[in-house]
Structures are given as structure tokens and as C-alpha cells.
Design an enzyme around this catalytic site. Structure first.
Site, PDB file in Angstrom:
ATOM      1  N   LEU A 468       0.802  -1.311  -0.071  1.00 43.57           N
ATOM      2  CA  LEU A 468      -0.055  -0.054   0.006  1.00 43.57           C
ATOM      3  C   LEU A 468       0.827   1.228   0.116  1.00 43.57           C
ATOM      4  O   LEU A 468       0.294   2.347  -0.555  1.00 43.57           O
ATOM      5  CB  LEU A 468      -0.873  -0.004   1.201  1.00 43.57           C
ATOM      6  CG  LEU A 468      -2.041  -1.025   1.407  1.00 43.57           C
ATOM      7  CD1 LEU A 468      -2.641  -1.163   2.613  1.00 43.57           C
ATOM      8  CD2 LEU A 468      -2.908  -1.065  -0.058  1.00 43.57           C
ATOM      9  N   GLY A 471       7.487   4.231   3.879  1.00 36.92           N
ATOM     10  CA  GLY A 471       7.982   5.676   4.171  1.00 36.92           C
ATOM     11  C   GLY A 471       9.316   5.176   4.344  1.00 36.92           C
ATOM     12  O   GLY A 471      10.098   4.422   3.784  1.00 36.92           O
ATOM     13  N   GLY A 474       9.727   2.042   7.254  1.00 34.87           N
ATOM     14  CA  GLY A 474       8.779   0.919   7.247  1.00 34.87           C
ATOM     15  C   GLY A 474       8.117   0.862   6.102  1.00 34.87           C
ATOM     16  O   GLY A 474       8.019   1.642   5.188  1.00 34.87           O
ATOM     17  N   GLN A 475       7.090  -0.107   5.913  1.00 35.00           N
ATOM     18  CA  GLN A 475       6.330  -0.357   4.685  1.00 35.00           C
ATOM     19  C   GLN A 475       4.802  -0.839   5.282  1.00 35.00           C
ATOM     20  O   GLN A 475       4.907  -1.517   6.433  1.00 35.00           O
ATOM     21  CB  GLN A 475       6.796  -1.113   3.688  1.00 35.00           C
ATOM     22  CG  GLN A 475       7.223  -2.596   4.190  1.00 35.00           C
ATOM     23  CD  GLN A 475       8.152  -3.588   3.111  1.00 35.00           C
ATOM     24  OE1 GLN A 475       7.841  -3.276   2.040  1.00 35.00           O
ATOM     25  NE2 GLN A 475       8.696  -4.462   3.515  1.00 35.00           N
ATOM     26  N   VAL A 476       3.802  -0.848   4.482  1.00 33.58           N
ATOM     27  CA  VAL A 476       2.426  -1.107   4.511  1.00 33.58           C
ATOM     28  C   VAL A 476       2.158  -1.908   3.623  1.00 33.58           C
ATOM     29  O   VAL A 476       2.140  -1.468   2.464  1.00 33.58           O
ATOM     30  CB  VAL A 476       1.782   0.262   5.100  1.00 33.58           C
ATOM     31  CG1 VAL A 476       0.110  -0.565   5.380  1.00 33.58           C
ATOM     32  CG2 VAL A 476       2.085   1.081   5.912  1.00 33.58           C
ATOM     33  N   LYS A 498       1.522  -3.207   9.157  1.00 32.93           N
ATOM     34  CA  LYS A 498       3.037  -2.161   9.240  1.00 32.93           C
ATOM     35  C   LYS A 498       3.986  -3.104   9.501  1.00 32.93           C
ATOM     36  O   LYS A 498       3.933  -4.075  10.352  1.00 32.93           O
ATOM     37  CB  LYS A 498       2.664  -1.207  10.358  1.00 32.93           C
ATOM     38  CG  LYS A 498       1.907  -0.194   9.860  1.00 32.93           C
ATOM     39  CD  LYS A 498       2.008   0.966  10.801  1.00 32.93           C
ATOM     40  CE  LYS A 498       1.137   2.113  10.495  1.00 32.93           C
ATOM     41  NZ  LYS A 498       1.363   3.310  11.306  1.00 32.93           N
ATOM     42  N   ASP A 607       1.524  15.962  14.614  1.00 30.62           N
ATOM     43  CA  ASP A 607       1.616  15.930  13.215  1.00 30.62           C
ATOM     44  C   ASP A 607       0.355  15.986  12.616  1.00 30.62           C
ATOM     45  O   ASP A 607       0.214  15.028  11.686  1.00 30.62           O
ATOM     46  CB  ASP A 607       2.637  14.677  12.569  1.00 30.62           C
ATOM     47  CG  ASP A 607       3.105  15.036  11.399  1.00 30.62           C
ATOM     48  OD1 ASP A 607       2.753  16.281  10.617  1.00 30.62           O
ATOM     49  OD2 ASP A 607       3.465  13.898  10.527  1.00 30.62           O
TER      50      ASP A 607
END
Length: 802
Positions: A468, A471, A474-476, A498, A607
Site C-alpha cells: 500500500l 516510508g 517501514g512499509q504497509v 505495518k 503531526d
């Protein structure tokens, strides 16, 4: 027209019998001769007392200044035939008249002149002194140039403005005024002007925006001419309830019989009504049948736009103790601050002999207690020492879960024996060690994390799907999980997972673990991304969270902008669903509810932006990435000490300049998010470089009202952007305000298709990652709407930022 003592007589309009007043082109006037004028002179700060009496003592009189009725205030009071003005200023100069009520008959006239110095009647007296000092002819000159240095004057609408050009010369010069280079006279302005030639001044009352411009005084005699130009800016009054200065009034504790003062500073464009109240009991109850508290009014008055009010209590008694309120209200709303007065009653002094006896007894008791404690401590130390030696021999190391594939050099995951099922304490605690270099964690497969039965999901029940987004660390990925839904344990549910990337460091692992534990503690809410489970055993760490199929709120809004504009993603494609104004208010309301819940859990987001709000298939707004926030518990601020990447355009000034984060700074960010919503995903401060943004924020500049935003909602934004953090509304208040707006909003109010949204959009997009952690990363890509660390492959179908 008749003149009396050189003063024009009053003109009174007369309507002839049988004639329609509105049909006449110009009014007729009846000449009424006025009584003589008494000329009186006062010095600034003195008190004016005028009197007049009607022939019939029962007749009511009224006082007027320059033909306008006088309204009593904190400086001016009127009684039958009497007028009193304290602490007079030069603005009090003018013509005062005493008239019969409901009549045009004038009983007495007074010409009042207020001067700066007791020794001179007016500015012209000083000029005469100058002329007496020399017999030489001279051109005009300024007599008080230091008072003419301020050339730009900005005042709120409805104020009175006075321009002065005090001058001298021989012969005495004349003065006339220009507006924007053209001759300026009273008939050029609604409401007229006052020219006080003896004071070299021009006075305009109740200024309006049309009075803006350049005003030039021209002073001349036959030997020369000089001029001075002032620039006038008239500011529209803002529709805002009164503002109370933070920290005032404060709680106080005083000794019985002493005096005490409380101060309450009020700011309000509209004239505020200020009250000092005290909570009281009636028949033993503090509250009435309607639930409102009983109060007594101690003081009540109406004052100017900036008020420093004082409540003084003399020789206080026990009855003065209690809760007080400073309340200010105008036609917009109410603001109030509560405070307490505590009365300290000192105990009566003991006789000297009794005091000495008590002191001796206390010393004896203290010695005995101290000796006993020292003896007990010695016994404990000896017993502990004797037990320590054999215990070393028999001690065996407890089993420890080890990280099998890599060491954690900078941080270590320490294990707790208790489960987090019935506790809000994090199961995993991150402790910092002394080593350092951010080692890369290649091929992570196993972790020494404890088993938490409440959240653990077997890996065999999880099927990973397509990515999806990813970053910086990490990744999703999308996944199907069986057993997440307790009501349907055998039915697969779509989730987002995650996980760490191959080049992640131990710091990244620590962050992901901390985020997971934070989500456990915060709990569940409809308007936040909720934790669903985790895979911590026999493989890499997977954190399962809710899946939002429609992606981020920012992309959701941009994809649903009205068709036919240059800003559309595809000019030929009409959005599947067209948003109404109520849809946008609903988005804002849902995000406010989510932030209200996070604030109640003592969680600061730091944020908050449209890119960090995700949208589900049912159009439910869910706040993401709050797990990266800090749990403040008993401290209501978090001070950032590292030079990480910061979302500059969403940050409050105190966070931007002082690195201080509070719930108030989250409210500022929410105001920017509101602006994003009503520009359908626009980029804040479009076209403004970051360096210029810093300067503009310090000067108090704020973004303009979006085209599809009502004045009421824009005022909510402006309240969120208040320069004083404590004056910003709480999320609870924002929820109430938006709930009210949502209730009265029509469901068929579609957005204005004539508004071009390209003004809110950046000129270009950049899809590559900017994951630099250097100091300059904050400024590197300011033209982008997102913060500098952008995902490499952003999808629009449910990506969750990591």
C-alpha cells in the site's frame, strides 16, 4: 443663518403640513437662536463639571456634545441638570449644550477647550510666545516634530482619529487639508469632519473603511509652505467573543482582615460588558433547578475595547472566601475565568511557658524516634549482608527471550512478566543503552518479544497482499486476517499490516514497538486508526491496524473536486461522488471528535494534517500515526530536543520557534487541516517560501478565508490560529461548535463550481523520497504540500503512513 457670538445657530429641519418628507429634494430649515456660549478651559486630567437648570424643576434635561447626545460611561455621568467628566483628554474639547428633553430648546451652551499644559490655552498660545520672541519674519515651521513621526496610523472601524500638524511662523500661517492629493472638506465624508485650526488638527469620528487614504496638512504663509502626510488604515472589526489574558485573575490566599486585588484584562473589538461574580449558596444549595450555579453580581460595567478591570476587597472576612468569576461578553459571545480566594486564619499565640514546655517535649520525642530509626536501619543492613552471600551461589539465571538474528546496540527491548490484557502499562519497555551507531537490521526474522495473548495473531491466519505504501523506515501492505472479528472468527477481514524494511535500524524497530504499545494503551475510538492485532513470535514484527480503502483525506478531497478545471487529475473524468458543504463539515467534525478522544487520553499528535487522516469505505474519518506521539500524562507539554523532520506549514509558532508541543499546538494544526478541507486538499500558504512564512507568522499574518468556507467556520479557523496558545479552543469546544454547524447545514448545498482551486495547489509534484534527516530537510522541498519526508510510492487505496 444667524450667528451668536460668532458661532452658527442651530439648523432644525421642518416638514410643512401635508407634505411628504421623503418627496422633498432638500430640507427646509427653521433658524433658532441659541443662548450665549460660556467658554471654559481645562487641562488634561482635570474634571469638568457643568450645570444648567430649567424654569420648571420637574422638567427633564439632557446633555449633548457637538449636537450628539452624551451616553454615560466610566468617565462621564449625568444627573438632572448636571454633567461630570473625569480625567478629561483633548478629545473632550467641543461644544456642550443642555437641552430640554423631547424639545429643541437649548438652555445653556458651553465651549470646552482641553489643553496639554496648564500654562497655555492651546497650541496657538505657544505659537504666540514664539512670535513674541522674535520680530523677524519667518516661514512656517513645525513646533512639535517629535509628535509627528508616526506617519502610518491603523485603527479599528468606529474609532475616532485625529491628525495634528502644530506649526508656527510670522505672520501666523494658515492650514488646510488634502485627502489623496485633493482638497478635503466636511461634505466629502459621511459624518463630516472637525477642523480645529487653533489646534492645527483634523478630527474624524466613527471612521469606516472608506476613510482609508493619505491625509496631508498644508501649512503656509507668504514666506513659505510646509506639509506633512499621514496614512490612515481602517481595520474591519472581527466578529469574535471577548478574549481574557491568560493567567488572570489567579487564585490567592490572604490573611484574615487584609486587603486583596484581582485583575482581569479583557480584549474585545466590540465594546464588552464586564461583570465580577461570586458563587453563593441559596437555601444550602449552590445550584438552581436548571442546573446553573447561583452567583451574586459584585461589579458590572461597559467599557472600551481594551480593559484592565480590578476587583478590590478590603478587610476580608471568612464570608469573602469562595469561588469568583470574571465574565466578559459582547454581541458575539461570552468569555469567563474562574478563580478562588482562600482566607488564612492564623492560630492564636500560645503562652510563653506552655510554648517552652512543648518545645522541650518535642526535642525529647525527636531524639528517641531518630535513635530508633538508626537502630532499625543497622539491623536491616546486617541481615541483608548475611543473606546476600549464599544467595549468589544458589541463584540461577531466568530464561530470557533473545534476539536471535541481530543485537540491539542502541536500544534494548526489556520484557515484563505480566500481560497487557488487564493493564494500561506497556508490555514492552524500551531502554536506552550507551552504544550508538544505528546498525542496519538486515533479514529480520525473529524477535525476542513477549507473547501478549490479547493481541497475538498466529502467522498462519495472516495472508499478505499487495503493498500500500512505504516510508523512510517501514512499509504497509494489505492483508487478509482470520480471527480478527470475534463475532465471525472464521471469516477473513481486510487489514493493513505495518512492518520494517530490510534496511531498518534498531531505532526503527524501537519506534514500531513503541507505536504498537502506545496504540494498546490509547484504546479504541471510531475516528482513529485502531490496533487489531500483532505477530510478534517466530518471525518479523507485524502490526495489524484497520484498513482505510479510500486513502488519505487529502487525496480523497482532491479526487472529488468539481470537474472541468485544470487542476483535475483527469479532465475527462467526472468524480464518482460530488461533495456537499455538509460533507466537508462532517469531515471536520469527525476529525475533531478523534482529536478530542486523543486529548482525553493525554496524547499529543504533533503531526495532525489531512495526509495523516484516512478515509474508510463508509466515509468515516480516522486519524493515523498518533502512536508516534508522546504520552504526556502529568506534563502537558513535550519539548522536542532533536533536529528531526518537521511539518513546518502545520506547526504552531511555539512549536516552530521553541520546539514546544502541547494540545494547544495540535489545535493550531487542526485549524490548518480545516483550511485543507475547505480548499479540497489545497496546499497551505501556497507559493510562500518557508523563510518568508516564519516572518509572516511572527508578524501575525494568517491565511485568508477559503472560497467554499462560511464566515463562521473561518472564525473557528482563526480561533485555532490564536497567537496565545491558551486562548485557542479545546477540541471539546470545537466538537460542540461543529456539531451545531452540522445540525443547521443543508444536505443539498453543493460547492461553488466557479471557484478555481489551482490557487491552493502546488505547481508540481515530486514522487521520490526525501528521507534525509539533516537539519536542512525541513526546507528542502517546501513547494510540496507534505512534510519533507514523503513516501516513495503513494497509493490512493488505503495507504497508511508509517
Amino acid at each position: 443663518m444667524v450667528s451668536v457670538n460668532g458661532v452658527p445657530a442651530a439648523r432644525l429641519p421642518v416638514t410643512l403640513p401635508g407634505e411628504d418628507r421623503a418627496s422633498r429634494k432638500a430640507p427646509d430649515y427653521l433658524m433658532v437662536e441659541q443662548p450665549p456660549f460660556d467658554e471654559l478651559m481645562y487641562t488634561i486630567g482635570e474634571t469638568i463639571e457643568l450645570s444648567c437648570a430649567a424654569e420648571d424643576a420637574s422638567t427633564t434635561t439632557k446633555w449633548c456634545k457637538d449636537g450628539i447626545g452624551i451616553v454615560p460611561n466610566n468617565r462621564t455621568s449625568t444627573r438632572q441638570g448636571l454633567l461630570k467628566i473625569i480625567n478629561v483628554s483633548s478629545d473632550d474639547s467641543g461644544i456642550y449644550s443642555c437641552r430640554l428633553w423631547h424639545s429643541t430648546e437649548i438652555l445653556r451652551n458651553f465651549t470646552i477647550r482641553v489643553t496639554d499644559l496648564p500654562s497655555s490655552g492651546d497650541d496657538e498660545d505657544d505659537d504666540d510666545d514664539d512670535d513674541d520672541e522674535t520680530e523677524d519674519r519667518e516661514p512656517p515651521r513645525w513646533t512639535q516634530p517629535e509628535r509627528m513621526e508616526k506617519k502610518l496610523i491603523a485603527v479599528p472601524a468606529a474609532n475616532t482619529i485625529r491628525f495634528r500638524c502644530p506649526a508656527a511662523g510670522n505672520p501666523t500661517p494658515t492650514i488646510h487639508w488634502l485627502k489623496n492629493g485633493k482638497e478635503f472638506r466636511g461634505e466629502h465624508r459621511i459624518g463630516g469632519i472637525k477642523l480645529r485650526h487653533q489646534q492645527w488638527s483634523l478630527v474624524m469620528e466613527s471612521v469606516v473603511p472608506s476613510d482609508k487614504g493619505n491625509y496631508t496638512c498644508v501649512v503656509e504663509n507668504k514666506y513659505g509652505s510646509i506639509r506633512q502626510t499621514y496614512q490612515l488604515d481602517v481595520l474591519e472589526r472581527s466578529s469574535h467573543r471577548p478574549i481574557l489574558q491568560a493567567g488572570l485573575p489567579g487564585n490567592q490566599t490572604v490573611v484574615l482582615g487584609s486587603d486583596v486585588e484581582f485583575h482581569c484584562k479583557v480584549y474585545s473589538d466590540a465594546q464588552p460588558h464586564i461583570q465580577w461574580l461570586k458563587h453563593v449558596e441559596v437555601n444550602g444549595s449552590k445550584y438552581g433547578p436548571d442546573g446553573d450555579p447561583y452567583v451574586s453580581v459584585l461589579q458590572s460595567f461597559i467599557n472600551g475595547t481594551e480593559v484592565d478591570s480590578t476587583l478590590s476587597l478590603k478587610n476580608v472576612t471568612e464570608t469573602n472566601e469562595g469561588q469568583y468569576v470574571c465574565r466578559a461578553n459582547n454581541f458575539i459571545g461570552v468569555a469567563e475565568a474562574s478563580f478562588w480566594l482562600h482566607i488564612y486564619k492564623p492560630a492564636p499565640a500560645e503562652p510563653v511557658e506552655k510554648a517552652l514546655t512543648t518545645s522541650s517535649s518535642s526535642i525529647t520525642v525527636l531524639i528517641v524516634v531518630t535513635s530508633t530509626i538508626v537502630f532499625i536501619l543497622l539491623v536491616i543492613i546486617v541481615i541483608t549482608h548475611l543473606m546476600k552471600v549464599p544467595s549468589k551461589k544458589s541463584m540461577t539465571a531466568p530464561p530470557v527471550h533473545k534476539v536471535s538474528k541481530f543485537p540491539l546496540k542502541r536500544q534494548q527491548v526489556s520484557l515484563e512478566s505480566n500481560s497487557s490484557m488487564n493493564s494500561n502499562t506497556p508490555l514492552v519497555r524500551i531502554t536506552h543503552l550507551s552504544s550508538s551507531d544505528g546498525t542496519m537490521l538486515a533479514n529480520v526474522s525473529e524477535l525476542g518479544l513477549p507473547l501478549d495473548p490479547k493481541w497475538e495473531l498466529l502467522r498462519s491466519r495472516l495472508t499478505l497482499g499487495k503493498p500500500l505504501g512505504e516510508g523512510c523506515f517501514g512499509q504497509v501492505v494489505m492483508a487478509e486476517a482470520i480471527g480478527i472479528d470475534k463475532e465471525r472468527p472464521n471469516k477473513p477481514a481486510t487489514v493493513a499490516v505495518k512492518m520494517l524494511k530490510d534496511d531498518a535500524t534498531d531505532k526503527d524497530l524501537s519506534d514500531l514497538v513503541s507505536e504498537m504499545e502506545m496504540m494498546k494503551m490509547i484504546g479504541k475510538h471510531k475516528n482513529i486508526i485502531n490496533l487489531l492485532g500483532a505477530c510478534t513470535q517466530d518471525g518479523p514484527l507485524y502490526v495489524l491496524v484497520e484498513y482505510a480503502s479510500k486513502g488519505s483525506l487529502r487525496e480523497y478531497l482532491k479526487a472529488r473536486r468539481p470537474p472541468g478545471m485544470d487542476y483535475s487529475f483527469d479532465a475527462c473524468k467526472i468524480p464518482a461522488e460530488q461533495l456537499t458543504f455538509k460533507d466537508l463539515v462532517s469531515c471536520a467534525y469527525q476529525v475533531a471528535r478523534g482529536m478530542e478522544y486523543l486529548a482525553s487520553q493525554k496524547c499529543i499528535h504533533r503531526d495532525l494534517a489531512a495526509r495523516n487522516v484516512l478515509v474508510t469505505d463508509d466515509n468515516v474519518m480516522k486519524i493515523a500515526d498518533f502512536g508516534l506521539a508522546r504520552d504526556i500524562h502529568n506534563i502537558d507539554y513535550y519539548k522536542k530536543t532533536t533536529n528531526g523532520r518537521l511539518p513546518v506549514k502545520w506547526m504552531a509558532p511555539e512549536a516552530l520557534f521553541d520546539r514546544i508541543y502541547t494540545h494547544h499546538s495540535d489545535v493550531w494544526s487542526y485549524g490548518v487541516l480545516l483550511w485543507e478541507i475547505f480548499t479540497l486538499g489545497g496546499s497551505p500558504y501556497p507559493g510562500i517560501p518557508v523563510e518568508e512564512l516564519f516572518k509572516l507568522l511572527k508578524e501575525g499574518h494568517r491565511m485568508d478565508k477559503p472560497a467554499n468556507c462560511t464566515h463562521e467556520l473561518y472564525m473557528i479557523m482563526r480561533e485555532c490560529w490564536h497567537a496565545v496558545p491558551s486562548q485557542r479552543p479545546a477540541f471539546k469546544q470545537l466538537v460542540e461548535d461543529l456539531d451545531r454547524v452540522l445540525t443547521v447545514t443543508s444536505t443539498n448545498e453543493y460547492l461553488d463550481l466557479s471557484v478555481a482551486f489551482e490557487q491552493y495547489s502546488p505547481p508540481s509534484q515530486d514522487s521520490h523520497s526525501t528521507c534525509s534527516s539533516g537539519d536542512d530537510s525541513v526546507f528542502a522541498h517546501d513547494i510540496l504540500p507534505d512534510e519533507p519526508c514523503l513516501p516513495k510510492h503513494q497509493q490512493h487505496n488505503g495507504a497508511i503512513p508509517t
